[in-house]
Design a protein around this motif. Structure first.
Motif, PDB file in Angstrom:
ATOM      1  N   ARG A   1       0.772  -1.367  -0.014  1.00 45.85           N
ATOM      2  CA  ARG A   1       0.099   0.012  -0.046  1.00 45.85           C
ATOM      3  C   ARG A   1       0.855   1.097  -0.130  1.00 45.85           C
ATOM      4  O   ARG A   1       0.483   2.199  -0.766  1.00 45.85           O
ATOM      5  N   GLU A   2       1.842   1.232   0.846  1.00 43.06           N
ATOM      6  CA  GLU A   2       2.872   2.606   0.876  1.00 43.06           C
ATOM      7  C   GLU A   2       3.482   2.716  -0.459  1.00 43.06           C
ATOM      8  O   GLU A   2       3.570   3.657  -0.977  1.00 43.06           O
ATOM      9  N   ALA A   3       3.883   1.713  -1.079  1.00 42.99           N
ATOM     10  CA  ALA A   3       4.542   1.584  -2.277  1.00 42.99           C
ATOM     11  C   ALA A   3       3.699   1.981  -3.273  1.00 42.99           C
ATOM     12  O   ALA A   3       4.078   3.117  -4.293  1.00 42.99           O
ATOM     13  N   LEU A   4       2.622   1.813  -3.559  1.00 41.82           N
ATOM     14  CA  LEU A   4       1.582   1.977  -4.445  1.00 41.82           C
ATOM     15  C   LEU A   4       1.019   3.736  -4.254  1.00 41.82           C
ATOM     16  O   LEU A   4       1.047   4.391  -5.058  1.00 41.82           O
ATOM     17  N   GLU A   5       1.038   3.862  -2.900  1.00 40.47           N
ATOM     18  CA  GLU A   5       0.456   5.460  -2.803  1.00 40.47           C
ATOM     19  C   GLU A   5       1.619   6.503  -3.425  1.00 40.47           C
ATOM     20  O   GLU A   5       1.460   7.492  -3.896  1.00 40.47           O
ATOM     21  N   GLU A   6       2.906   6.034  -3.055  1.00 46.65           N
ATOM     22  CA  GLU A   6       4.024   6.651  -3.504  1.00 46.65           C
ATOM     23  C   GLU A   6       4.318   6.810  -4.786  1.00 46.65           C
ATOM     24  O   GLU A   6       4.307   7.992  -5.571  1.00 46.65           O
ATOM     25  N   TYR A   7       4.196   5.789  -5.551  1.00 49.46           N
ATOM     26  CA  TYR A   7       4.482   5.516  -7.037  1.00 49.46           C
ATOM     27  C   TYR A   7       3.357   5.840  -8.040  1.00 49.46           C
ATOM     28  O   TYR A   7       3.367   6.468  -9.025  1.00 49.46           O
ATOM     29  N   LEU A   8       2.167   5.880  -7.288  1.00 47.41           N
ATOM     30  CA  LEU A   8       0.977   6.159  -8.142  1.00 47.41           C
ATOM     31  C   LEU A   8       1.022   7.773  -8.385  1.00 47.41           C
ATOM     32  O   LEU A   8       0.570   8.258  -9.183  1.00 47.41           O
ATOM     33  N   ASP A   9       1.424   8.606  -7.505  1.00 47.71           N
ATOM     34  CA  ASP A   9       1.313   9.933  -7.676  1.00 47.71           C
ATOM     35  C   ASP A   9       2.211  10.175  -8.771  1.00 47.71           C
ATOM     36  O   ASP A   9       2.017  11.071  -9.872  1.00 47.71           O
ATOM     37  N   ASP A  10       3.557   9.401  -8.893  1.00 51.17           N
ATOM     38  CA  ASP A  10       4.422   9.768  -9.941  1.00 51.17           C
ATOM     39  C   ASP A  10       3.815   9.428 -11.266  1.00 51.17           C
ATOM     40  O   ASP A  10       3.897  10.216 -12.204  1.00 51.17           O
ATOM     41  N   LEU A  11       3.306   8.342 -11.355  1.00 50.87           N
ATOM     42  CA  LEU A  11       2.510   7.807 -12.570  1.00 50.87           C
ATOM     43  C   LEU A  11       1.385   8.698 -12.996  1.00 50.87           C
ATOM     44  O   LEU A  11       1.296   9.015 -14.109  1.00 50.87           O
ATOM     45  N   GLU A  12       0.565   8.992 -12.104  1.00 49.15           N
ATOM     46  CA  GLU A  12      -0.565  10.120 -12.629  1.00 49.15           C
ATOM     47  C   GLU A  12       0.252  11.303 -13.146  1.00 49.15           C
ATOM     48  O   GLU A  12      -0.181  11.762 -14.242  1.00 49.15           O
ATOM     49  N   ASP A  13       1.110  11.983 -12.675  1.00 46.32           N
ATOM     50  CA  ASP A  13       2.000  13.060 -13.048  1.00 46.32           C
ATOM     51  C   ASP A  13       2.513  13.014 -14.414  1.00 46.32           C
ATOM     52  O   ASP A  13       2.327  13.517 -15.143  1.00 46.32           O
ATOM     53  N   TYR A  14       3.085  11.681 -14.516  1.00 50.60           N
ATOM     54  CA  TYR A  14       3.480  11.383 -15.954  1.00 50.60           C
ATOM     55  C   TYR A  14       2.579  11.247 -17.008  1.00 50.60           C
ATOM     56  O   TYR A  14       2.664  11.755 -18.094  1.00 50.60           O
ATOM     57  N   TYR A  15       1.554  10.458 -16.662  1.00 49.31           N
ATOM     58  CA  TYR A  15       0.438  10.243 -17.721  1.00 49.31           C
ATOM     59  C   TYR A  15      -0.077  11.826 -17.991  1.00 49.31           C
ATOM     60  O   TYR A  15      -0.824  11.941 -19.320  1.00 49.31           O
ATOM     61  N   LEU A  16      -0.238  12.664 -17.097  1.00 53.29           N
ATOM     62  CA  LEU A  16      -0.918  13.934 -17.321  1.00 53.29           C
ATOM     63  C   LEU A  16      -0.124  14.876 -18.272  1.00 53.29           C
ATOM     64  O   LEU A  16      -0.363  15.268 -19.226  1.00 53.29           O
ATOM     65  N   ALA A  17       1.069  14.748 -17.928  1.00 50.02           N
ATOM     66  CA  ALA A  17       2.234  15.482 -18.741  1.00 50.02           C
ATOM     67  C   ALA A  17       2.287  14.869 -20.228  1.00 50.02           C
ATOM     68  O   ALA A  17       2.360  15.679 -20.978  1.00 50.02           O
ATOM     69  N   ALA A  18       2.299  13.423 -20.486  1.00 49.31           N
ATOM     70  CA  ALA A  18       2.299  13.023 -21.674  1.00 49.31           C
ATOM     71  C   ALA A  18       1.251  13.546 -22.474  1.00 49.31           C
ATOM     72  O   ALA A  18       1.306  13.678 -23.700  1.00 49.31           O
ATOM     73  N   GLN A  19       0.011  13.351 -21.885  1.00 51.44           N
ATOM     74  CA  GLN A  19      -1.244  13.677 -22.300  1.00 51.44           C
ATOM     75  C   GLN A  19      -1.181  15.255 -22.904  1.00 51.44           C
ATOM     76  O   GLN A  19      -1.672  15.350 -24.142  1.00 51.44           O
ATOM     77  N   GLU A  20      -0.804  16.099 -22.076  1.00 50.09           N
ATOM     78  CA  GLU A  20      -0.655  17.472 -22.303  1.00 50.09           C
ATOM     79  C   GLU A  20       0.394  17.397 -23.592  1.00 50.09           C
ATOM     80  O   GLU A  20       0.114  18.387 -24.414  1.00 50.09           O
ATOM     81  N   ALA A  21       1.296  17.123 -23.387  1.00 46.17           N
ATOM     82  CA  ALA A  21       2.373  17.052 -24.679  1.00 46.17           C
ATOM     83  C   ALA A  21       1.879  16.701 -25.875  1.00 46.17           C
ATOM     84  O   ALA A  21       2.036  17.107 -26.855  1.00 46.17           O
TER      85      ALA A  21
END
Length: 94
Positions: A50-70
């Motif tokens: 759960r801790e690993a997912l909470e930490e990594y999920l923020d990064d994944l969401e940011d990455y995909y948001l930036a990729a979509q914006e690009a």
């Protein structure tokens, strides 16, 4: 109302029951590492997952948001603004 250790334990059990369950397959190496960590700390493996997912999920969401914006910028669906224009609009020139 006094919050006692007994009451806190009951609240934790209620919160656990309110959680969703997810099953997943892990490579043997990762499962072994997780099991060792769990045994060393005497905490359930689910705590670390759960801790690993909470930490990594923020990064994944940011990455995909930036990729979509690009992608939107390249396709002309979104606009970019020159830095000097932004500074001027915000009154930061000088």
């Amino acid at each position: 109302m006094e919050i006692t250790p007994s009451l806190m334990g009951g609240l934790r059990r209620i919160l656990v029951y309110m959680s969703d369950v997810l099953s997943l397959r892990l490579p043997s190496e990762i499962k072994g590492r997780l099991d060792r960590l769990s045994a060393q700390t005497r905490r359930p493996a689910s705590v670390y997952v759960r801790e690993a997912l909470e930490e990594y999920l923020d990064d994944l969401e940011d990455y995909y948001l930036a990729a979509q914006e690009a992608e939107d910028i390249r396709a002309g669906r979104s606009r970019t603004y020159p830095l000097e224009e932004v500074k001027a609009d915000l009154g930061l020139e000088g």
